[in-house]
Enzyme design. Structure first.
Site, mmCIF file in Angstrom:
data_model
loop_
_atom_site.group_PDB
_atom_site.id
_atom_site.type_symbol
_atom_site.label_atom_id
_atom_site.label_comp_id
_atom_site.label_asym_id
_atom_site.label_seq_id
_atom_site.Cartn_x
_atom_site.Cartn_y
_atom_site.Cartn_z
ATOM 1 N N HIS A 1 40.073 52.607 39.965
ATOM 2 C CA HIS A 1 38.752 52.249 39.588
ATOM 3 C C HIS A 1 37.921 53.934 40.060
ATOM 4 O O HIS A 1 37.043 53.960 40.426
ATOM 5 C CB HIS A 1 38.245 51.294 40.286
ATOM 6 C CG HIS A 1 38.378 49.946 39.991
ATOM 7 N ND1 HIS A 1 38.760 49.641 38.744
ATOM 8 C CD2 HIS A 1 38.336 49.045 40.516
ATOM 9 C CE1 HIS A 1 38.891 48.413 38.652
ATOM 10 N NE2 HIS A 1 38.455 47.731 39.840
ATOM 11 N N HIS B 1 31.724 45.784 36.901
ATOM 12 C CA HIS B 1 32.576 45.101 38.003
ATOM 13 C C HIS B 1 31.959 43.945 38.626
ATOM 14 O O HIS B 1 31.980 43.674 39.783
ATOM 15 C CB HIS B 1 33.271 45.889 38.927
ATOM 16 C CG HIS B 1 34.656 45.386 39.300
ATOM 17 N ND1 HIS B 1 34.645 44.250 39.962
ATOM 18 C CD2 HIS B 1 35.662 46.042 39.441
ATOM 19 C CE1 HIS B 1 35.985 43.947 40.388
ATOM 20 N NE2 HIS B 1 36.769 45.208 39.916
ATOM 21 N N GLU C 1 35.998 42.112 33.251
ATOM 22 C CA GLU C 1 35.656 43.511 33.022
ATOM 23 C C GLU C 1 36.216 43.957 31.979
ATOM 24 O O GLU C 1 37.360 44.035 31.501
ATOM 25 C CB GLU C 1 36.382 44.503 34.244
ATOM 26 C CG GLU C 1 36.051 43.933 35.520
ATOM 27 C CD GLU C 1 37.263 44.369 36.706
ATOM 28 O OE1 GLU C 1 37.657 45.467 36.771
ATOM 29 O OE2 GLU C 1 37.843 43.416 37.136
#
Ligand code: GLA
Length: 409
Positions: free
Chosen positions: A155, A229, A369
């Site tokens: 991420h 997210h 996501e």
């Protein structure tokens, strides 16, 4: 008619933005700079701005509350573009906050939160999900990224787009009330090549949709995979698990992973596996089955390859639907992206306490996501995630919220 949206424009191909361009232009004209935000001001009906707090270096962080004609209320901060709360009605018209998160900036900055790192509600960038070994090669050069998830990069690194302050402009338009967030990621930031100018727009429509538009340009080739997210619990955040929620994912295939959650490169049919969500199925129905992939993820934490059929890469297609039987709440997700990560909140363990004072226990929220596949920079067979100078990265995901007695077909 599916909404057309231009995702990746190569080499000056004509902009096919149509109505959306008009909306964006109107947005810019009506936008109000976040620097004008003070203790509590309003930019008109439906948007309220207030101070959320200050970062350790003194910079002010704001919170924007968007309300639509039906009373749906979305609160977003320009720290990480985090969705703090989302209130939607159940089938009796009772509103609940369905997004996991916190009421204070301090909670997002705390050591406990940074250690658990669940990325509640945040914008994820420069690269959503994992890059194996924190390394990739591009145009003959090898790039090293933070290994912030065991031996892998996750991420966007130590300070991804979820932990930076975005410049914010609220707007009201025919499309709805919204917020444009802008962030410039410098060349070399978190190890990535190229100065990346990114823009994420949240629009809350009167059709009870949250539209998320992503746009970026770079001055050097770079991987990019932006996503959102948010974790939802359609019974209301702070309720028990999401295992009774019924999930449909419009995906005939998924990408199996190794024990560090890096795709093996295989694209596997979901048929006959616990990953078959092509028909709505309770999330918990097969989650405890003996299955190597479920064991690696501690539950579901996998990239599903969407059935896009012959849809153009800039066309919205149905990605997933989630329905919760007690409240009747339904969320339907459409996207221009080729895949979606379904994460069943396996790392939540009760250590973090949410807005209702309830601990967020194991699997008390789910994340869906929309994205390109994890580790694409190292997997040539996966759709490319490389953005070249002169191109514009575009992506759109729409979440539609409603409530109904049964899921129907
Ligand atoms: C993604 C990852 C998960 C986990 C969550 C955040 O969904 O795939 O493994 O890291 O983010 O906790």
């Amino acid at each position: 008619m599916p909404l057309m949206y231009s995702q990746r424009l190569r080499n000056g191909s004509p902009l096919l933005l149509g109505a959306i361009a008009a909306v964006l232009l109107a947005n810019t004209a009506q936008a109000q700079s976040s620097s004008e935000a003070n203790a509590s001001s309003s930019v008109g009906s439906g948007i309220q701005t207030s101070v959320f707090g200050h970062l350790p270096d003194g910079r002010q962080v704001d919170v924007y509350q968007l309300t639509n004609a039906n009373g749906i209320e979305l609160r977003v901060t320009n720290y990480g573009g985090i969705i703090l709360s989302l209130k939607t009605p159940d089938m009796d018209g009772k509103f609940d906050d369905i997004a996991l998160g916190f009421d204070s900036l301090e909670a997002y900055l705390s050591d406990e939160y940074r250690q658990a790192n669940p990325y509640f509600g945040a914008i994820i960038g420069r690269y959503g999900n994992r890059i194996a070994g924190g390394q990739f090669s591009l145009d003959g050069e090898t790039y090293s990224l933070a290994t912030n998830d065991g031996s892998n990069h996750l991420h966007g690194g130590d300070q991804g787009f979820d932990k930076v302050l975005w410049q914010a402009e609220p707007f009201e338009s025919d499309a709805g009330n919204g917020l444009v967030l802008r962030y410039t990621s410098e060349d070399g930031e978190e190890g990535y090549p190229g100065k990346l100018e990114s823009e994420v727009t949240y629009t809350l429509t009167d059709n009870d949709e949250l539209m998320v538009d992503y746009r970026a340009v770079t001055d050097k080739a770079t991987p990019i995979n932006l996503t959102q997210h948010s974790y939802f619990n359609l019974k209301g955040e702070g309720s028990d698990t999401i295992l009774d929620h019924q999930l449909m994912i419009n995906a005939p295939e998924f990408t199996p992973v190794n024990d560090t959650l890096i795709p093996t490169g295989e694209i596997r049919s979901v048929e006959g596996t616990p990953f078959d969500f092509t028909q709505a199925t309770p999330i918990g129905e097969r989650i405890e089955q003996e299955n190597e992939q479920l064991a690696f993820g501690g539950g579901y934490d996998h990239n599903f390859v969407l059935a896009r059929d012959n849809a153009a890469s800039d066309e919205l297609v149905l990605a997933a639907k989630v329905w919760e039987p007690q409240s009747g709440r339904l969320v339907e997700i459409t996207t221009t992206e080729p895949a979606i990560q379904f994460y069943s909140g396996n790392f939540l363990n009760g250590d973090l306490t949410g807005k209702q004072g309830q601990a967020y226990g194991h699997r008390s929220g789910f994340a869906l996501e929309t994205q390109h596949y994890p580790d694409s920079p190292n997997q040539e067979a996966f759709p490319s995630t490389i953005l070249e100078p002169g191109e514009t990265y575009r992506s759109r995901t729409v979440y539609r919220f409603s409530a109904q007695q049964d899921l129907g077909s």
